[in-house]
Scaffold this motif. Structure first.
Motif, short mmCIF file in Angstrom:
data_model
loop_
_atom_site.label_atom_id
_atom_site.label_comp_id
_atom_site.label_asym_id
_atom_site.label_seq_id
_atom_site.Cartn_x
_atom_site.Cartn_y
_atom_site.Cartn_z
N ARG A 90 -50.98 -4.74 32.13
CA ARG A 90 -52.53 -4.99 31.31
C ARG A 90 -52.42 -4.66 29.91
NH1 ARG A 90 -56.80 -3.78 35.98
NH2 ARG A 90 -56.10 -4.82 37.73
N ARG A 91 -52.99 -5.65 29.32
CA ARG A 91 -53.18 -5.27 27.62
C ARG A 91 -54.15 -4.07 27.64
NH1 ARG A 91 -51.70 -8.94 23.86
NH2 ARG A 91 -53.47 -8.22 22.45
N ARG A 92 -55.00 -3.87 28.49
CA ARG A 92 -55.90 -2.59 28.23
C ARG A 92 -55.03 -1.25 28.15
NH1 ARG A 92 -59.83 -1.08 33.36
NH2 ARG A 92 -57.68 -0.46 34.13
N ALA A 93 -53.99 -1.42 28.72
CA ALA A 93 -52.96 -0.06 28.53
C ALA A 93 -52.63 -0.08 26.87
CB ALA A 93 -51.68 -0.22 29.33
N GLY A 94 -52.21 -1.19 26.49
CA GLY A 94 -51.70 -1.24 25.18
C GLY A 94 -52.73 -0.62 24.19
N TRP A 95 -54.26 -1.20 24.39
CA TRP A 95 -55.06 -0.80 23.58
C TRP A 95 -55.46 0.61 23.86
CZ3 TRP A 95 -56.25 -3.46 19.23
CH2 TRP A 95 -56.13 -4.86 19.36
N ILE A 96 -55.54 1.25 24.73
CA ILE A 96 -55.64 2.69 25.03
C ILE A 96 -54.77 3.49 24.25
CG2 ILE A 96 -55.67 4.34 26.66
CD1 ILE A 96 -56.85 2.53 28.94
N LEU A 97 -53.65 3.16 24.31
CA LEU A 97 -52.37 3.96 23.62
C LEU A 97 -52.75 3.74 22.32
CD1 LEU A 97 -49.12 3.06 25.88
CD2 LEU A 97 -50.55 5.53 25.75
N LEU A 98 -52.71 2.50 21.68
CA LEU A 98 -53.18 2.17 20.02
C LEU A 98 -54.13 2.88 19.78
CD1 LEU A 98 -52.30 1.02 17.38
CD2 LEU A 98 -53.37 -1.29 18.26
N THR A 99 -55.35 2.59 20.20
CA THR A 99 -56.80 3.47 19.72
C THR A 99 -56.89 4.75 19.78
OG1 THR A 99 -58.05 2.83 21.75
CG2 THR A 99 -58.04 1.29 19.93
N GLY A 100 -56.23 5.14 21.33
CA GLY A 100 -56.33 6.92 21.48
C GLY A 100 -55.48 7.45 20.59
N GLY A 101 -54.22 6.97 20.12
CA GLY A 101 -53.17 7.68 19.57
C GLY A 101 -53.58 7.53 17.95
N THR A 102 -54.18 6.59 17.69
CA THR A 102 -54.61 6.57 16.16
C THR A 102 -55.86 7.41 16.02
OG1 THR A 102 -53.96 3.99 16.30
CG2 THR A 102 -55.52 4.87 14.40
N ALA A 103 -56.71 7.57 16.61
CA ALA A 103 -57.78 8.43 16.71
C ALA A 103 -57.40 10.15 16.67
CB ALA A 103 -58.86 8.25 17.73
N ALA A 104 -56.31 10.34 17.74
CA ALA A 104 -55.98 11.61 17.62
C ALA A 104 -54.96 12.10 16.66
CB ALA A 104 -54.92 11.74 18.92
N LEU A 120 -47.28 7.47 20.20
CA LEU A 120 -48.13 6.86 21.34
C LEU A 120 -48.68 5.57 20.79
CD1 LEU A 120 -49.68 9.79 23.33
CD2 LEU A 120 -47.85 8.07 24.00
N ALA A 121 -49.41 5.84 19.82
CA ALA A 121 -50.10 4.56 18.87
C ALA A 121 -49.07 3.51 18.82
CB ALA A 121 -50.63 4.61 17.57
N GLN A 122 -48.21 3.65 18.11
CA GLN A 122 -46.84 2.83 18.14
C GLN A 122 -46.28 2.19 19.41
OE1 GLN A 122 -44.02 5.18 15.82
NE2 GLN A 122 -44.06 3.79 14.14
N CYS A 123 -46.20 2.87 20.41
CA CYS A 123 -45.88 2.33 21.62
C CYS A 123 -47.17 1.42 22.16
CB CYS A 123 -46.06 3.63 23.04
SG CYS A 123 -44.33 4.74 22.71
N GLY A 124 -48.30 1.72 21.94
CA GLY A 124 -49.53 0.84 22.20
C GLY A 124 -49.50 -0.48 21.45
N LEU A 125 -49.07 -0.51 20.19
CA LEU A 125 -49.00 -1.63 19.25
C LEU A 125 -47.62 -2.62 19.97
CD1 LEU A 125 -49.64 -3.42 16.98
CD2 LEU A 125 -48.27 -1.89 15.53
N ALA A 126 -46.64 -1.71 20.34
CA ALA A 126 -45.37 -2.66 20.87
C ALA A 126 -45.86 -3.24 21.98
CB ALA A 126 -44.29 -1.65 20.86
N LEU A 127 -46.48 -2.45 22.93
CA LEU A 127 -46.93 -3.24 24.11
C LEU A 127 -47.75 -4.52 24.01
CD1 LEU A 127 -47.55 -0.15 26.40
CD2 LEU A 127 -45.54 -1.82 26.58
N LEU A 128 -48.45 -4.32 23.07
CA LEU A 128 -49.47 -5.43 22.94
C LEU A 128 -48.80 -6.75 22.09
CD1 LEU A 128 -52.83 -3.49 21.25
CD2 LEU A 128 -52.44 -4.66 23.39
N LEU A 129 -47.42 -6.33 21.53
CA LEU A 129 -46.99 -7.36 20.66
C LEU A 129 -46.08 -8.18 21.63
CD1 LEU A 129 -46.18 -5.70 17.17
CD2 LEU A 129 -47.61 -7.61 17.85
#
Length: 395
Positions: free
Chosen positions: A218-232, A269-278
């Motif tokens: 699900r795209r939600r997983a990618g967004w969680i990793l991207l936003t959560g990793g970026t914020a952290a 983790l943010a990079q992983c989220g972006l990769a999953l979204l792409l």
């Protein structure tokens, strides 16, 4: 070229996830360009001066976003974890033993290493006999062999695939968190940080395993990793005094990469989220035969490019010394003029790397394999499909 690209495209199994190969290719290119842009070999004064390393990030720390774009190791470990766990599961279904599977994977990793070690052993001896300063030889060796630490960690995680394929990424992330808390908060010795060399890269590797298990579709997983990793990561840099640069900077008190810190892991983790979204956009892009052929070729030579890109940089720098101290190559990286000059040198580095690839690619690409339009990447998946077909026919 168009005909060859069309042949590679036609030879690729329809169910192959081309986004995986595209992500691996981008990760390799990111590491290569990152090193070429932030690694400087500055010539010391005098005719017989040596070389020492420097970085534009030391003189111009506001260029730290460059490291955010080109420090792509987390993506490589993400893809590595996904491919390793998927391959191990497939090997078990075919009846392949763990030893056979591991030997096959590690041989593809370490065959190209023999060429690098042999050349630099000979080169180091010749440089010392010719009177080159010991510090210069040490600098060159350190840069040439620095990619090997990555392979050792990657090989160790690959060997541990049967144990890691069910491990949740939060477990190694907790280890990194506690190690950093002990180091930076409670004054523990610096050597404790090297625990993160395994735990830190285990995080994206196990995210790749979760991808294999189907938990990240699900795209939600990618967004969680991207936003959560970026914020952290932003919080750690702003409020916990972690370096903004995601690569090592000569002279800096703390490096986010050697060993990996919590900031490097959350950034990964943010990079992983972006990769999953792409994944979906990349799958659509890879339907174009020229784009897919380029990605397949790069994957076929991934280790050769990775291992020799620093040698290409150093060969260009050393051989050009006879022409004087050239801007962007031998001069201190302390202003934007150096950055502009370094960008102009990138095509030269690429040409020298192409020569290294021509000379040493056979260590990665078995010359005994049949020469056809399909890459080894494609042939490997055809082999897997053949095994599946035989099993179905037998059943």
């Amino acid at each position: 070229m168009r005909r060859s690209a069309a042949q590679v495209d036609a030879a690729t199994p329809a169910d192959r996830d081309r986004a995986v190969d595209a992500l691996r290719a981008f990760a390799i290119l990111g590491v290569v360009l990152g090193h070429w842009l932030v690694t400087a070999l500055v010539a010391d004064g005098g005719a017989g001066g040596g070389l020492h390393t420097a970085s534009p990030l030391h003189h111009m720390p506001w260029l730290a976003p460059i490291s955010w774009a080109f420090q792509t190791l987390a993506v490589f470990f993400l893809v590595g974890g996904h491919v390793a766990t998927r391959g191990y599961t497939s090997a078990r279904e075919r009846g392949t033993t763990y030893t056979q599977w591991l030997a096959s994977r590690l041989s593809r990793l370490f065959k190209p290493v023999a060429a690098v070690l042999s050349l630099w052993t000979v080169a180091s001896v010749l440089l010392l006999l010719s009177g080159t300063e010991t510090d210069t030889v040490r600098t060159l060796l350190k840069l040439a062999l620095s990619p090997l630490w990555f392979l050792l960690v990657f090989a160790a995680l690959t060997a541990a695939t049967p144990l890691l394929r069910r491990l949740h990424p939060l477990w190694p992330l907790a280890v990194v968190l506690h190690v950093d808390l002990l180091r930076f908060g409670l004054g523990a010795p610096d050597w404790l940080g090297w625990v993160n060399l395994a735990a830190g890269w285990m995080v994206p590797f196990t995210v790749g395993a979760a991808w294999t298990r189907g938990e990240l579709e699900r795209r939600r997983a990618g967004w969680i990793l991207l936003t959560g990793g970026t914020a952290a990561t932003a919080a750690l840099v702003v409020w916990a005094d972690y370096p903004a640069s995601m690569v090592g900077v000569p002279g800096a008190g703390v490096s986010n990469l050697n060993p990996p810190t919590l900031a490097a892991v959350t950034f990964g983790l943010a990079q992983c989220g972006l990769a999953l979204l792409l994944r979906e956009p990349l799958r659509r892009a890879m339907r174009r035969p020229p784009a897919w052929a380029a990605v397949a070729l790069l994957n076929l030579s991934a280790m050769t490019i990775f291992l020799w890109h620093q040698t290409a940089l150093m060969a260009t720098t050393a051989t050009s010394l006879t022409a004087g101290h050239l801007p962007g190559l031998h001069t201190p990286p302390d202003d934007l003029a150096w950055v502009a000059a370094r960008l102009a040198w990138l095509p030269v580095f690429t040409a020298v790397l192409a020569l290294c690839w021509t000379a040493f690619r056979t260590y990665e690409q078995d010359p005994r394999r049949p020469k056809g339009h399909a890459s080894r990447v494609v042939r490997t998946h055809r082999s897997h499909e053949s095994h599946k077909t035989k099993a179905q026919n037998h059943a």
